[in-house]
Write an enzyme that holds these catalytic residues in place. Sequence first.
Site, PDB file in Angstrom:
ATOM      1  N   GLU A  83      10.151   1.270  10.387  1.00 28.16           N
ATOM      2  CA  GLU A  83      11.197   2.266  10.071  1.00 28.16           C
ATOM      3  C   GLU A  83      10.539   3.629  10.187  1.00 28.16           C
ATOM      4  O   GLU A  83       9.717   3.998   9.347  1.00 28.16           O
ATOM      5  CB  GLU A  83      11.730   2.051   8.644  1.00 28.16           C
ATOM      6  CG  GLU A  83      12.474   0.751   8.435  1.00 28.16           C
ATOM      7  CD  GLU A  83      13.861   0.748   9.061  1.00 28.16           C
ATOM      8  OE1 GLU A  83      14.303   1.791   9.590  1.00 28.16           O
ATOM      9  OE2 GLU A  83      14.487  -0.308   9.048  1.00 28.16           O
TER      10      GLU A  83
ATOM     11  N   CYS B 116      14.230  10.950   6.375  1.00 27.51           N
ATOM     12  CA  CYS B 116      14.080  10.560   7.784  1.00 27.51           C
ATOM     13  C   CYS B 116      15.347  10.786   8.593  1.00 27.51           C
ATOM     14  O   CYS B 116      15.285  11.043   9.782  1.00 27.51           O
ATOM     15  CB  CYS B 116      13.653   9.105   7.870  1.00 27.51           C
ATOM     16  SG  CYS B 116      14.664   8.026   6.836  1.00 27.51           S
TER      17      CYS B 116
ATOM     18  N   GLU C 269       9.777  16.364  14.177  1.00 26.88           N
ATOM     19  CA  GLU C 269      10.232  16.280  12.790  1.00 26.88           C
ATOM     20  C   GLU C 269       9.586  17.384  11.968  1.00 26.88           C
ATOM     21  O   GLU C 269       8.363  17.488  11.943  1.00 26.88           O
ATOM     22  CB  GLU C 269       9.751  14.944  12.201  1.00 26.88           C
ATOM     23  CG  GLU C 269      10.824  13.928  12.008  1.00 26.88           C
ATOM     24  CD  GLU C 269      10.346  12.757  11.165  1.00 26.88           C
ATOM     25  OE1 GLU C 269       9.182  12.345  11.266  1.00 26.88           O
ATOM     26  OE2 GLU C 269      11.169  12.244  10.395  1.00 26.88           O
TER      27      GLU C 269
ATOM     28  N   LYS D 151       0.883  -1.179   0.000  1.00 29.83           N
ATOM     29  CA  LYS D 151       0.000   0.000   0.000  1.00 29.83           C
ATOM     30  C   LYS D 151       0.916   1.223   0.000  1.00 29.83           C
ATOM     31  O   LYS D 151       1.501   1.577   1.013  1.00 29.83           O
ATOM     32  CB  LYS D 151      -0.859  -0.030   1.280  1.00 29.83           C
ATOM     33  CG  LYS D 151      -2.194   0.665   1.190  1.00 29.83           C
ATOM     34  CD  LYS D 151      -2.124   2.161   0.939  1.00 29.83           C
ATOM     35  CE  LYS D 151      -1.747   2.954   2.154  1.00 29.83           C
ATOM     36  NZ  LYS D 151      -1.556   4.396   1.834  1.00 29.83           N
TER      37      LYS D 151
HETATM   38  P1  NAD Z   1       2.851   8.489   7.408  1.00 34.10           P
HETATM   39  O1  NAD Z   1       3.121   7.725   8.646  1.00 34.10           O
HETATM   40  O2  NAD Z   1       1.855   9.566   7.441  1.00 34.10           O
HETATM   41  O3  NAD Z   1       2.383   7.507   6.242  1.00 34.10           O
HETATM   42  C1  NAD Z   1       3.161   6.384   5.869  1.00 34.10           C
HETATM   43  C2  NAD Z   1       2.249   5.341   5.273  1.00 34.10           C
HETATM   44  O4  NAD Z   1       1.352   4.892   6.282  1.00 34.10           O
HETATM   45  C3  NAD Z   1       1.377   5.850   4.127  1.00 34.10           C
HETATM   46  O5  NAD Z   1       1.278   4.849   3.138  1.00 34.10           O
HETATM   47  C4  NAD Z   1       0.027   6.069   4.789  1.00 34.10           C
HETATM   48  O6  NAD Z   1      -1.051   5.962   3.909  1.00 34.10           O
HETATM   49  C5  NAD Z   1       0.020   4.938   5.794  1.00 34.10           C
HETATM   50  N1  NAD Z   1      -0.890   5.135   6.931  1.00 34.10           N
HETATM   51  C6  NAD Z   1      -1.292   6.301   7.485  1.00 34.10           C
HETATM   52  N2  NAD Z   1      -2.157   6.051   8.500  1.00 34.10           N
HETATM   53  C7  NAD Z   1      -2.284   4.714   8.587  1.00 34.10           C
HETATM   54  C8  NAD Z   1      -3.027   3.842   9.432  1.00 34.10           C
HETATM   55  N3  NAD Z   1      -3.821   4.307  10.384  1.00 34.10           N
HETATM   56  N4  NAD Z   1      -2.907   2.511   9.241  1.00 34.10           N
HETATM   57  C9  NAD Z   1      -2.094   2.013   8.283  1.00 34.10           C
HETATM   58  N5  NAD Z   1      -1.386   2.792   7.438  1.00 34.10           N
HETATM   59  C10 NAD Z   1      -1.472   4.123   7.598  1.00 34.10           C
HETATM   60  O7  NAD Z   1       4.278   8.996   6.896  1.00 34.10           O
HETATM   61  P2  NAD Z   1       4.592   9.908   5.626  1.00 34.10           P
HETATM   62  O8  NAD Z   1       4.163  11.286   5.961  1.00 34.10           O
HETATM   63  O9  NAD Z   1       4.078   9.259   4.380  1.00 34.10           O
HETATM   64  O10 NAD Z   1       6.191   9.801   5.540  1.00 34.10           O
HETATM   65  C11 NAD Z   1       7.029  10.588   6.267  1.00 34.10           C
HETATM   66  C12 NAD Z   1       7.481   9.857   7.516  1.00 34.10           C
HETATM   67  O11 NAD Z   1       8.176   8.652   7.151  1.00 34.10           O
HETATM   68  C13 NAD Z   1       8.476  10.639   8.333  1.00 34.10           C
HETATM   69  O12 NAD Z   1       8.147  10.517   9.691  1.00 34.10           O
HETATM   70  C14 NAD Z   1       9.801   9.953   8.036  1.00 34.10           C
HETATM   71  O13 NAD Z   1      10.777  10.136   9.023  1.00 34.10           O
HETATM   72  C15 NAD Z   1       9.390   8.544   7.880  1.00 34.10           C
HETATM   73  N6  NAD Z   1      10.393   7.779   7.117  1.00 34.10           N
HETATM   74  C16 NAD Z   1      11.187   6.893   7.777  1.00 34.10           C
HETATM   75  C17 NAD Z   1      12.158   6.171   7.069  1.00 34.10           C
HETATM   76  C18 NAD Z   1      13.037   5.164   7.766  1.00 34.10           C
HETATM   77  O14 NAD Z   1      13.623   4.336   7.081  1.00 34.10           O
HETATM   78  N7  NAD Z   1      13.150   5.180   9.084  1.00 34.10           N
HETATM   79  C19 NAD Z   1      12.296   6.370   5.696  1.00 34.10           C
HETATM   80  C20 NAD Z   1      11.471   7.286   5.060  1.00 34.10           C
HETATM   81  C21 NAD Z   1      10.511   7.982   5.784  1.00 34.10           C
END
Ligand code: NAD
Length: 478
Positions: A250, A284, A381, A175
């Site tokens: 992650e 991240c 962040e 997804k």
């Molecule tokens: P997000 O948590 O808002 O969304 C990530 C994914 O989760 C999306 O596909 C979203 O649709 C899904 N999602 C949202 N709510 C959900 C729920 N209730 N149940 C299941 N899935 C759900 O994050 P974002 O804004 O897309 O990405 C940015 C974040 O990702 C930042 O916090 C960044 O630090 C982190 N990130 C971490 C890494 C790592 O390797 N540690 C790498 C890239 C990004």
Amino acid sequence: MTIGKHRLGAAGGKTLDVFNPATGEIIASVPRGGVEDVDKAVKAARAALNGEWSSMSPVDRQRVMLKIADLIEANGEELAQLETLNNGKSVMLSRLIEVGASADYMRYMAGWATKIEGSTIDISVSVPPGTKYNAYTRKEPVGVVGAITPWNFPLNMAVWKIAPALACGCTVVIKPAEETPLTTVRLVELCLEAGLPEGVVNVVTGTGEEAGAALTAHPDVDKLAFTGSTEVGKRIGIQAMRDMKRVTLELGGKAPMIMFDDMDLDQLGIAAGVGVFFNSGQTCCAGTRVYAQKGVYEKVCEIMAQVTQSLPIGSGLDPANQINPMVSAKHQAHVSACIAGGIAQGATPLLDTSPYAGAGYFVRPQIFTNVNRDMAIMQEEVFGPVFTITPFEDPEDAVRMANDTKYGLGASIWSTNINTVNRYVPRIKAGTVWVNTHNLPDQNMPFGGYKQSGIGREHGRSALDNYLETKSVCIALG
Ligand code: NAD
């Protein structure tokens, strides 16, 4: 969406608009999948797990993975342009990371497909007395993987999940983030074109609250592989524990960059350009908290401000532009609010605070000094082109301040003194500590977080454990 070998709309017929962040225009619409679509995809993944895929030899799995990597490269320019149109990032980064690093990662993991092994074990148990046993472990695929990815490196994050899953013989329902589904949709088409049996990788597009939550809660998913925010990661972790699903998380970061008096100041260009502004700060492990020792503090502020001001702002389709739009109007508003919040809390902005004029979701980069640990810009962040610089005298203070965060994903130490480096690397609570560089993951180097930056490691040999179960076998000898 692709479920099995079929390209489908959502069962409910709903769609989601997809935007070009550089202009704010709608460029596509994708199915807004929900419970029914996720269920269909999980059933397809389960059937594939029990079907042809399970009987394919490791070398055949490897062959298909290598073909997928070739197809990523062969379609590289299309994928790069698509990613830049959808995510806004520089097309140079799309070529380098989303296409280049993704193809490399697929090949790297294809290598592991033929090297999965258990071990033979000498055991001491002898019941009834004198009985001998032959014991060994088998590594078996964990099963159906539910992968949920973020918007900042859409294609690359999809490959970070799909490649180890395939190497280990798992099947996948992915997804992608609602903001950036296009390259993942295309990737799954390329997987089928490469000869991957139908149902081994399926994609359901949609929102987190609908498709993401349905995938997380689905009883027939064996493992969840999530990259995204800490807030959502915690919810997924809790759900995973309810069903005892395997889970890797992650999550977010707030990386420190500790700069000692003996650092090479010529490296400040890399510190700013790569350490902070790589992907316009939407990374991240971006080094968003700089701690500079008193002897170099003024120079660090001056040079990093100069470097930042020199970075051209504009559409990612022009590779000369290094600060590209934020991914969405919502994220642009969030980053702008963080900058306004920093000013309201008394931090000093070093750069132009006027809003960026024109269409698209652009934000001017900003650097703050006169900050303290209680400010939101020091703890939360921002995930944009914003960082802080704090002076220190005693290295012990730098270590304390660097670790003063709930996150622990990345960090860096900048020093030309080997003793300083060796003394402080072990003291930093982070999954990766770079020295005289920052923000460079590698397929062979475990990547993941301490503290609230996550659970588990991706990349390298350790990534395989996330997709394998260990079965002990004990045979009584006659
Ligand atoms: P997000 O948590 O808002 O969304 C990530 C994914 O989760 C999306 O596909 C979203 O649709 C899904 N999602 C949202 N709510 C959900 C729920 N209730 N149940 C299941 N899935 C759900 O994050 P974002 O804004 O897309 O990405 C940015 C974040 O990702 C930042 O916090 C960044 O630090 C982190 N990130 C971490 C890494 C790592 O390797 N540690 C790498 C890239 C990004």
